[in-house]
Design a protein around this motif. Structure first.
Motif, mmCIF file in Angstrom:
data_model
loop_
_atom_site.group_PDB
_atom_site.id
_atom_site.type_symbol
_atom_site.label_atom_id
_atom_site.label_comp_id
_atom_site.label_asym_id
_atom_site.label_seq_id
_atom_site.Cartn_x
_atom_site.Cartn_y
_atom_site.Cartn_z
ATOM 1 N N ILE A 155 5.860 7.675 9.946
ATOM 2 C CA ILE A 155 4.627 7.709 10.744
ATOM 3 C C ILE A 155 3.408 7.949 9.852
ATOM 4 O O ILE A 155 2.358 7.331 10.037
ATOM 5 N N THR A 156 3.552 8.822 8.862
ATOM 6 C CA THR A 156 2.457 9.064 7.911
ATOM 7 C C THR A 156 2.074 7.780 7.188
ATOM 8 O O THR A 156 0.886 7.474 7.015
ATOM 9 N N GLY A 157 3.091 7.017 6.780
ATOM 10 C CA GLY A 157 2.833 5.731 6.120
ATOM 11 C C GLY A 157 2.128 4.751 7.036
ATOM 12 O O GLY A 157 1.187 4.058 6.626
ATOM 13 N N LEU A 158 2.554 4.698 8.293
ATOM 14 C CA LEU A 158 1.919 3.794 9.260
ATOM 15 C C LEU A 158 0.465 4.192 9.516
ATOM 16 O O LEU A 158 -0.413 3.333 9.623
ATOM 17 N N LEU A 159 0.190 5.510 9.611
ATOM 18 C CA LEU A 159 -1.177 5.980 9.813
ATOM 19 C C LEU A 159 -2.065 5.645 8.621
ATOM 20 O O LEU A 159 -3.274 5.484 8.762
ATOM 21 N N ALA A 160 -1.443 5.516 7.445
ATOM 22 C CA ALA A 160 -2.194 5.162 6.235
ATOM 23 C C ALA A 160 -2.384 3.654 6.114
ATOM 24 O O ALA A 160 -2.973 3.175 5.149
ATOM 25 N N GLY A 161 -1.860 2.886 7.089
ATOM 26 C CA GLY A 161 -2.051 1.438 7.095
ATOM 27 C C GLY A 161 -1.010 0.661 6.319
ATOM 28 O O GLY A 161 -1.198 -0.522 6.022
ATOM 29 N N ILE A 167 6.633 0.928 3.228
ATOM 30 C CA ILE A 167 7.198 2.258 3.473
ATOM 31 C C ILE A 167 8.660 2.299 3.033
ATOM 32 O O ILE A 167 9.114 3.269 2.426
ATOM 33 N N GLY A 168 9.386 1.225 3.342
ATOM 34 C CA GLY A 168 10.792 1.143 2.946
ATOM 35 C C GLY A 168 10.973 1.244 1.444
ATOM 36 O O GLY A 168 11.867 1.948 0.957
ATOM 37 N N ARG A 169 10.112 0.531 0.683
ATOM 38 C CA ARG A 169 10.200 0.586 -0.783
ATOM 39 C C ARG A 169 9.912 2.006 -1.292
ATOM 40 O O ARG A 169 10.588 2.489 -2.198
#
Length: 197
Positions: A155-161, A167-169
């Motif tokens: 979720i943190t990664g998604l919020l960062a765009g 995110i997987g990598r």
């Protein structure tokens, strides 16, 4: 060996002391307080709806909101909410100024009252939607600590765009697993925030 990550901790101002001194008439404290929120004032003043209507006056109006925040802040209020309090004061001042500007334009243009009302309602909705989005984002971030570590990281990664692939990598996970963490996190966040749809 001292870690570099701790070097900027002393840069965080003591808002409680600044507010107390500013309310007692200290110009130095008031100036420091204004400087702390200078970036936010510039950001809010540059919003298209503000610059289109208020032009160069937008920044001064936003700064007026900061001054009103100092005036209205009550000792004993939650100091951790000071940034939200100041931002709301700035938005209120900008919105009020935009409404006044629209009224002037309506009177000068000889437009009917119904057209002016529609325009005012549209501007108000834009500010409301913006405020609602910020509130939702803040609530999500507050709830991240209640999620399992991997779900919180996603979720943190998604919020960062970031994309699911990125995110997987970073987390060394395949995209399917990241997607599963995202779905579970969203489901839990909805439960925590009481969202039923």
């Amino acid at each position: 060996m001292i870690k570099r990550s701790a070097k900027r901790q002393h840069d965080i101002p003591d808002f409680e002391a600044l507010l107390k001194d500013a309310k007692c008439g200290s110009e130095a404290a008031l100036l420091k307080f204004l400087q702390c929120f200078e970036g936010l004032a510039v950001k809010l003043a540059r919003q298209s709806v503000c610059t289109d209507r208020l032009g160069e006056d937008a920044l001064q109006i936003a700064n007026l909101g900061i001054l009103k925040a100092v005036q209205d802040w009550q000792e004993g209020d939650d100091i951790h909410r000071i940034a939200a309090f100041v931002a709301n004061k700035m938005r209120t001042e900008l919105h009020t100024a935009i409404r006044r500007q629209q009224s002037v334009e309506t009177m000068e243009g000889g437009s009917n009252q119904e057209a002016a009302l529609k325009q005012d309602v549209q501007t108000y909705r834009e500010f409301q939607l913006s405020e609602l989005s910020r509130l939702r984002l803040w609530l999500v971030r507050e709830c991240l600590t209640l999620l399992p570590r991997q779900q919180a990281n996603v979720i943190t990664g998604l919020l960062a765009g970031k994309s699911l692939q990125m995110i997987g990598r970073e987390l060394h996970l395949d995209t399917r697993t990241v997607s599963l963490h995202r779905s579970r996190a969203i489901k839990k966040l909805r439960l925590l925030l009481g969202i039923t749809i």
